[in-house]
Design a protein around this motif. Structure first.
Motif, short mmCIF file in Angstrom:
data_model
loop_
_atom_site.label_atom_id
_atom_site.label_comp_id
_atom_site.label_asym_id
_atom_site.label_seq_id
_atom_site.Cartn_x
_atom_site.Cartn_y
_atom_site.Cartn_z
N LEU A 148 29.33 71.51 -18.81
CA LEU A 148 28.24 71.98 -20.00
C LEU A 148 27.31 71.08 -20.42
N LEU A 149 26.16 71.23 -20.64
CA LEU A 149 24.96 70.30 -21.12
C LEU A 149 24.43 71.03 -22.13
N VAL A 150 24.39 70.31 -23.40
CA VAL A 150 23.86 70.86 -24.67
C VAL A 150 22.68 69.75 -25.23
N SER A 151 21.43 70.33 -25.03
CA SER A 151 20.26 69.58 -25.50
C SER A 151 19.69 69.77 -26.69
N VAL A 152 20.32 70.59 -27.76
CA VAL A 152 20.05 70.90 -28.59
C VAL A 152 21.17 70.88 -29.68
N ASP A 153 21.33 70.54 -30.91
CA ASP A 153 22.34 70.65 -31.83
C ASP A 153 22.79 71.97 -32.07
N LEU A 154 23.95 72.54 -31.37
CA LEU A 154 24.10 73.96 -31.76
C LEU A 154 25.53 74.04 -32.31
N PRO A 155 25.81 75.01 -33.25
CA PRO A 155 27.20 75.09 -33.69
C PRO A 155 28.08 75.66 -32.73
N LEU A 156 28.37 75.06 -31.92
CA LEU A 156 29.29 75.29 -30.78
C LEU A 156 30.99 74.95 -31.18
N SER A 157 31.80 75.73 -31.07
CA SER A 157 33.38 75.25 -31.22
C SER A 157 34.08 75.81 -30.04
N GLY A 158 34.93 74.75 -29.70
CA GLY A 158 35.60 75.13 -28.43
C GLY A 158 36.97 74.85 -28.51
N CYS A 159 37.75 75.23 -27.45
CA CYS A 159 39.16 74.84 -27.35
C CYS A 159 39.65 74.95 -25.77
N VAL A 160 40.60 74.16 -25.60
CA VAL A 160 41.25 74.15 -24.21
C VAL A 160 41.97 75.36 -23.91
N ILE A 161 41.97 76.41 -22.88
CA ILE A 161 42.86 77.36 -22.59
C ILE A 161 43.56 77.16 -21.24
N GLY A 162 43.22 76.20 -20.63
CA GLY A 162 43.70 76.04 -19.33
C GLY A 162 44.34 74.48 -19.18
N ALA A 163 45.72 74.41 -19.53
CA ALA A 163 46.32 72.87 -19.46
C ALA A 163 47.70 73.15 -19.39
N THR A 164 48.42 72.41 -18.58
CA THR A 164 49.73 72.39 -18.82
C THR A 164 50.52 70.96 -18.75
N PRO A 165 51.77 70.77 -19.06
CA PRO A 165 52.35 69.29 -19.27
C PRO A 165 51.88 68.63 -17.82
N ASP A 166 52.21 69.42 -16.97
CA ASP A 166 51.95 68.78 -15.34
C ASP A 166 50.58 68.57 -15.06
N LYS A 167 49.67 69.50 -15.51
CA LYS A 167 48.31 69.42 -15.25
C LYS A 167 47.51 69.37 -16.53
N PRO A 168 47.39 68.17 -17.27
CA PRO A 168 46.83 68.33 -18.68
C PRO A 168 45.29 68.27 -18.45
N PHE A 169 44.52 68.99 -19.68
CA PHE A 169 43.11 69.05 -19.44
C PHE A 169 42.59 67.61 -19.24
N LEU A 170 41.53 67.56 -18.57
CA LEU A 170 40.78 66.40 -18.08
C LEU A 170 39.52 66.48 -17.85
N GLY A 171 38.62 65.88 -18.79
CA GLY A 171 37.28 66.02 -18.73
C GLY A 171 36.24 64.75 -18.69
N PHE A 172 34.90 65.00 -18.46
CA PHE A 172 34.01 63.64 -18.42
C PHE A 172 32.84 64.02 -19.35
N LYS A 173 32.72 63.13 -20.28
CA LYS A 173 31.59 63.42 -21.21
C LYS A 173 30.71 62.24 -20.85
N LEU A 174 29.56 62.57 -21.12
CA LEU A 174 28.36 61.37 -21.08
C LEU A 174 27.19 61.89 -22.09
N LYS A 175 26.91 61.09 -23.10
CA LYS A 175 25.94 61.26 -23.85
C LYS A 175 24.58 60.83 -23.37
N LEU A 176 23.72 61.61 -23.19
CA LEU A 176 22.27 61.38 -22.65
C LEU A 176 21.30 60.70 -23.52
#
Length: 242
Positions: free
Chosen positions: A23-51
């Motif tokens: 997901l790339l956001v180039s304008v400040d938007l009122p986005l809200s989000g939640c993790v819907i796919g994760a388990t104790p064996d396979k936790p949520f894992l993401g990579f975030k970079l501020k441009l």
């Protein structure tokens, strides 16, 4: 996204992205989000970079990637990450194993990520982040003011004047960049702020409605239900007991 699935809500629409997508956001938007796919064996894992717009601008100048479309492009998108971009993210993450290499190698890898984005599928949106006077930058400046003054009545003529375009063009460019009208954008800001007040400050629906700029509590309740799927206090109670 490295592992798991995430859901984001924007303008009463829901979008998902998962492994090997970004997901790339180039304008400040009122986005809200939640993790819907994760388990104790396979936790949520993401990579975030501020441009950094300044670095993007430098790369555009050095590589002759300065030609952008005159029309506005969407200020957010979900795309598949190509193998070259994924490779950059992996190499940058692996530097955590050798922290002594980070000061020297990390800036070069980040610069490569910028280049991959500027030459990739959504290059126009990325370029406009760093292009002075682009429609995206004009709308981004207006968005900053909307976020500060979201409780105040909306004055389209003043916003259009700030963007240095006509009111009709302002509506068109704003919707192209943000995927919503100025009024819809303001409504999203108000409803998200009201939700935070009710959840964190224990405000009731009427208090939250008036504090974020609503004059009618019934209108607030209708719009809140439409966005979140339940009336204000019922939704908050659901969050507290979840």
């Amino acid at each position: 996204m490295v592992q798991g699935t995430k859901e984001v809500l924007l303008n009463e629409e829901t979008y998902q992205y998962t492994v090997a997508q970004y997901l790339l956001v180039s304008v400040d938007l009122p986005l809200s989000g939640c993790v819907i796919g994760a388990t104790p064996d396979k936790p949520f894992l993401g990579f975030k970079l501020k441009l950094d717009p300044a670095q993007l601008c430098e790369i555009i100048a050095q590589t002759n990637l300065h030609k952008c479309k005159k029309e506005s492009v969407k200020g957010w998108f979900i795309s598949d990450a190509d193998p070259l971009l994924i490779d950059c993210a992996i190499r940058l993450t692996k530097l955590l194993d050798t922290p002594q290499d980070i000061p020297f190698l990390a800036p070069m890898i980040v610069r490569e990520i910028y280049y991959r984005l500027l030459t990739g599928e959504q290059c126009e949106a990325v370029r406009q982040i760093a292009t002075a006077g682009s429609n995206m930058q004009r709308i981004a400046e207006v968005v900053k003011q909307l976020r500060i003054n979201f409780t105040e009545p909306l004055e389209i003529e003043k916003l259009a004047e700030q963007a240095n375009i006509s009111a009709a063009s302002f509506h068109r460019h704003f919707k192209a960049v943000t995927s919503m009208s100025p009024l819809q954008y303001q409504k999203q800001l108000r409803l998200l702020a009201a939700r935070q007040m009710m959840l964190a400050e224990n405000a009731d629906a009427a208090q939250a409605a008036y504090q974020v700029g609503y004059e009618s509590t019934s209108q607030f309740s209708r719009e809140y239900s439409r966005m979140f799927g339940a009336p204000p206090m019922r939704y908050i109670e659901r969050l507290r007991t979840a």
